[in-house]
Design a protein around this motif. Structure first.
Motif, PDB file in Angstrom:
ATOM      1  N   LEU A 195     126.534 -29.370  72.733  1.00 20.75           N
ATOM      2  CA  LEU A 195     127.687 -29.976  72.079  1.00 20.75           C
ATOM      3  C   LEU A 195     128.340 -31.048  72.938  1.00 20.75           C
ATOM      4  N   ASP A 196     128.206 -30.936  74.240  1.00 22.74           N
ATOM      5  CA  ASP A 196     128.875 -31.846  75.179  1.00 22.74           C
ATOM      6  C   ASP A 196     127.907 -32.932  75.639  1.00 22.74           C
ATOM      7  N   TRP A 197     128.153 -34.155  75.214  1.00 20.88           N
ATOM      8  CA  TRP A 197     127.289 -35.267  75.592  1.00 20.88           C
ATOM      9  C   TRP A 197     128.068 -36.258  76.446  1.00 20.88           C
ATOM     10  N   SER A 198     127.450 -36.700  77.506  1.00 17.32           N
ATOM     11  CA  SER A 198     128.009 -37.696  78.417  1.00 17.32           C
ATOM     12  C   SER A 198     126.833 -38.448  79.030  1.00 17.32           C
ATOM     13  N   PRO A 199     127.067 -39.590  79.653  1.00 14.57           N
ATOM     14  CA  PRO A 199     125.939 -40.273  80.312  1.00 14.57           C
ATOM     15  C   PRO A 199     125.252 -39.387  81.344  1.00 14.57           C
ATOM     16  N   GLU A 200     126.030 -38.578  82.062  1.00 19.92           N
ATOM     17  CA  GLU A 200     125.457 -37.725  83.095  1.00 19.92           C
ATOM     18  C   GLU A 200     124.598 -36.618  82.490  1.00 19.92           C
ATOM     19  N   SER A 201     125.104 -35.968  81.459  1.00 19.83           N
ATOM     20  CA  SER A 201     124.333 -34.878  80.856  1.00 19.83           C
ATOM     21  C   SER A 201     123.104 -35.411  80.131  1.00 19.83           C
ATOM     22  N   ALA A 202     123.209 -36.608  79.545  1.00 17.07           N
ATOM     23  CA  ALA A 202     122.040 -37.202  78.898  1.00 17.07           C
ATOM     24  C   ALA A 202     120.961 -37.519  79.930  1.00 17.07           C
ATOM     25  N   ALA A 203     121.380 -38.030  81.084  1.00 14.94           N
ATOM     26  CA  ALA A 203     120.413 -38.320  82.147  1.00 14.94           C
ATOM     27  C   ALA A 203     119.721 -37.051  82.615  1.00 14.94           C
ATOM     28  N   ALA A 204     120.479 -35.949  82.704  1.00 12.84           N
ATOM     29  CA  ALA A 204     119.891 -34.678  83.114  1.00 12.84           C
ATOM     30  C   ALA A 204     118.880 -34.184  82.088  1.00 12.84           C
ATOM     31  N   GLU A 205     119.168 -34.380  80.813  1.00 12.92           N
ATOM     32  CA  GLU A 205     118.253 -33.941  79.762  1.00 12.92           C
ATOM     33  C   GLU A 205     116.982 -34.786  79.736  1.00 12.92           C
ATOM     34  N   THR A 206     117.132 -36.102  79.861  1.00 12.45           N
ATOM     35  CA  THR A 206     115.993 -36.989  79.635  1.00 12.45           C
ATOM     36  C   THR A 206     115.043 -37.066  80.820  1.00 12.45           C
ATOM     37  N   ARG A 207     115.437 -36.543  81.958  1.00 15.47           N
ATOM     38  CA  ARG A 207     114.517 -36.626  83.094  1.00 15.47           C
ATOM     39  C   ARG A 207     113.243 -35.817  82.870  1.00 15.47           C
ATOM     40  N   PHE A 208     113.299 -34.899  81.913  1.00 22.37           N
ATOM     41  CA  PHE A 208     112.107 -34.111  81.588  1.00 22.37           C
ATOM     42  C   PHE A 208     111.235 -34.800  80.540  1.00 22.37           C
ATOM     43  N   THR A 233     113.018 -39.476  71.454  1.00 14.79           N
ATOM     44  CA  THR A 233     113.983 -38.404  71.717  1.00 14.79           C
ATOM     45  C   THR A 233     114.825 -38.738  72.937  1.00 14.79           C
ATOM     46  N   ALA A 234     114.195 -39.301  73.966  1.00 14.11           N
ATOM     47  CA  ALA A 234     114.941 -39.717  75.152  1.00 14.11           C
ATOM     48  C   ALA A 234     115.968 -40.793  74.796  1.00 14.11           C
ATOM     49  N   ARG A 235     115.566 -41.743  73.959  1.00 12.75           N
ATOM     50  CA  ARG A 235     116.505 -42.793  73.547  1.00 12.75           C
ATOM     51  C   ARG A 235     117.658 -42.204  72.742  1.00 12.75           C
ATOM     52  N   LEU A 236     117.359 -41.238  71.879  1.00 15.29           N
ATOM     53  CA  LEU A 236     118.411 -40.576  71.103  1.00 15.29           C
ATOM     54  C   LEU A 236     119.432 -39.915  72.025  1.00 15.29           C
ATOM     55  N   MET A 237     118.945 -39.215  73.044  1.00 16.20           N
ATOM     56  CA  MET A 237     119.845 -38.525  73.967  1.00 16.20           C
ATOM     57  C   MET A 237     120.670 -39.520  74.778  1.00 16.20           C
ATOM     58  N   GLU A 238     120.050 -40.620  75.196  1.00 15.29           N
ATOM     59  CA  GLU A 238     120.794 -41.640  75.933  1.00 15.29           C
ATOM     60  C   GLU A 238     121.911 -42.228  75.068  1.00 15.29           C
ATOM     61  N   ALA A 239     121.618 -42.456  73.786  1.00 12.27           N
ATOM     62  CA  ALA A 239     122.631 -42.982  72.876  1.00 12.27           C
ATOM     63  C   ALA A 239     123.757 -41.978  72.673  1.00 12.27           C
ATOM     64  N   ALA A 240     123.400 -40.700  72.553  1.00  9.06           N
ATOM     65  CA  ALA A 240     124.425 -39.665  72.389  1.00  9.06           C
ATOM     66  C   ALA A 240     125.289 -39.559  73.638  1.00  9.06           C
ATOM     67  N   GLY A 241     124.677 -39.722  74.802  1.00  6.40           N
ATOM     68  CA  GLY A 241     125.447 -39.674  76.038  1.00  6.40           C
ATOM     69  C   GLY A 241     126.401 -40.834  76.165  1.00  6.40           C
ATOM     70  N   ALA A 242     125.948 -42.017  75.752  1.00  3.42           N
ATOM     71  CA  ALA A 242     126.791 -43.207  75.864  1.00  3.42           C
ATOM     72  C   ALA A 242     127.944 -43.185  74.867  1.00  3.42           C
ATOM     73  N   ALA A 243     127.714 -42.624  73.685  1.00  5.04           N
ATOM     74  CA  ALA A 243     128.748 -42.577  72.643  1.00  5.04           C
ATOM     75  C   ALA A 243     128.565 -41.306  71.835  1.00  5.04           C
ATOM     76  N   PRO A 244     129.131 -40.186  72.289  1.00  2.48           N
ATOM     77  CA  PRO A 244     128.955 -38.917  71.573  1.00  2.48           C
ATOM     78  C   PRO A 244     129.388 -39.028  70.112  1.00  2.48           C
ATOM     79  N   PRO A 245     128.532 -38.647  69.176  1.00  8.20           N
ATOM     80  CA  PRO A 245     128.914 -38.750  67.762  1.00  8.20           C
ATOM     81  C   PRO A 245     130.083 -37.864  67.370  1.00  8.20           C
ATOM     82  N   LEU A 246     130.260 -36.749  68.084  1.00 10.59           N
ATOM     83  CA  LEU A 246     131.374 -35.832  67.790  1.00 10.59           C
ATOM     84  C   LEU A 246     132.259 -35.696  69.018  1.00 10.59           C
ATOM     85  N   ALA A 247     133.533 -36.040  68.859  1.00  9.31           N
ATOM     86  CA  ALA A 247     134.525 -35.834  69.904  1.00  9.31           C
ATOM     87  C   ALA A 247     135.250 -34.521  69.647  1.00  9.31           C
TER      88      ALA A 247
END
Length: 234
Positions: free
Chosen positions: A104-117, A150-164
């Protein structure tokens, strides 16, 4: 009396087939339905359609086309986020939502952690059996392009979370949020719970001995929790 509808929404890199065993456990109580998000399960990857907002619109489109009364929805991981995003837009289409392992919590940092895999070459070297499963799941499309999208989707969510936080507070639907105690996906725990607690009609539960992969979850327990939560609201 007709059985209520339960729509199953798969997670990132998944397809309806990944939720079929869960659907079988729930078929006696619900009319179980599912569909593949754009770019999954063999469909060609189109970048403009491979986004969380587009997936939420696909959920709403399916419900508009197939349901005349509010439906119950289960979303695994990414599917849960798409369900919540859709419910923020049209809550009247949902009788209840249950999510499992949804970040539920998206940020640039958390997106980077997810996409490294999510590097196809590294995946091919480290988890070849998983890559072969992806290859078969998404054929004839290119599994590696699904991973990159999927990596691009996560990066976009991190940059601008769809749900605040304010959006979660405005979702006027009963929501059951399930998290596994062994889910090691980065940033998942407290931050996601704080956002979940904004939901006005929330039930939150931590499942014991449960990692992120739904294939390794106790599906009988998950099915029981979905069943009791949804049928109490039918």
């Amino acid at each position: 009396m007709a059985r209520p509808t339960l729509l199953l929404l798969h997670g990132a890199l998944g397809s309806p087939a990944t939720l079929a065993p869960l659907g079988e456990l729930l078929s006696a109580d619900f009319t179980v339905k599912s569909f593949a998000f754009a770019g999954h399960g063999g469909a060609a990857v189109r970048p403009e359609a491979f986004t969380l907002p587009h997936f939420a619109e696909e959920v709403l489109g399916f419900l508009r086309a197939h349901e005349t009364v509010p439906a119950h929805v289960f979303g695994y991981s990414m599917g849960g986020y798409a369900a919540l995003l859709a419910a923020r837009q049209e809550p009247a289409r949902f009788a209840s939502i249950t999510t499992l392992g949804t970040k539920l919590d998206w940020s640039p940092e958390s997106a980077a952690a997810e996409t490294r895999f999510l590097d196809p070459e590294k995946m091919q070297a480290k988890v070849p059996a998983f890559v072969e499963a992806l290859r078969q799941r998404h054929a004839p499309a290119d599994w590696a392009e699904v991973v990159r999208a999927t990596a691009r989707l996560m990066e976009a969510a991190g940059a601008a979370p769809p749900l605040a936080a304010a959006d979660f507070a405005a979702i006027a639907v009963p929501v059951q949020v399930l998290m596994g105690d062994g889910d090691l996906t980065p940033e998942r725990g407290d931050a996601s719970r704080l956002l979940a607690e904004q939901l006005p009609q929330l039930r939150y539960a931590v499942l014991p001995n449960t990692p992120h992969a739904i294939e390794r979850a106790d599906l009988a327990d998950v099915a029981s929790r979905i069943r009791h939560f949804a049928l109490a609201r039918s």
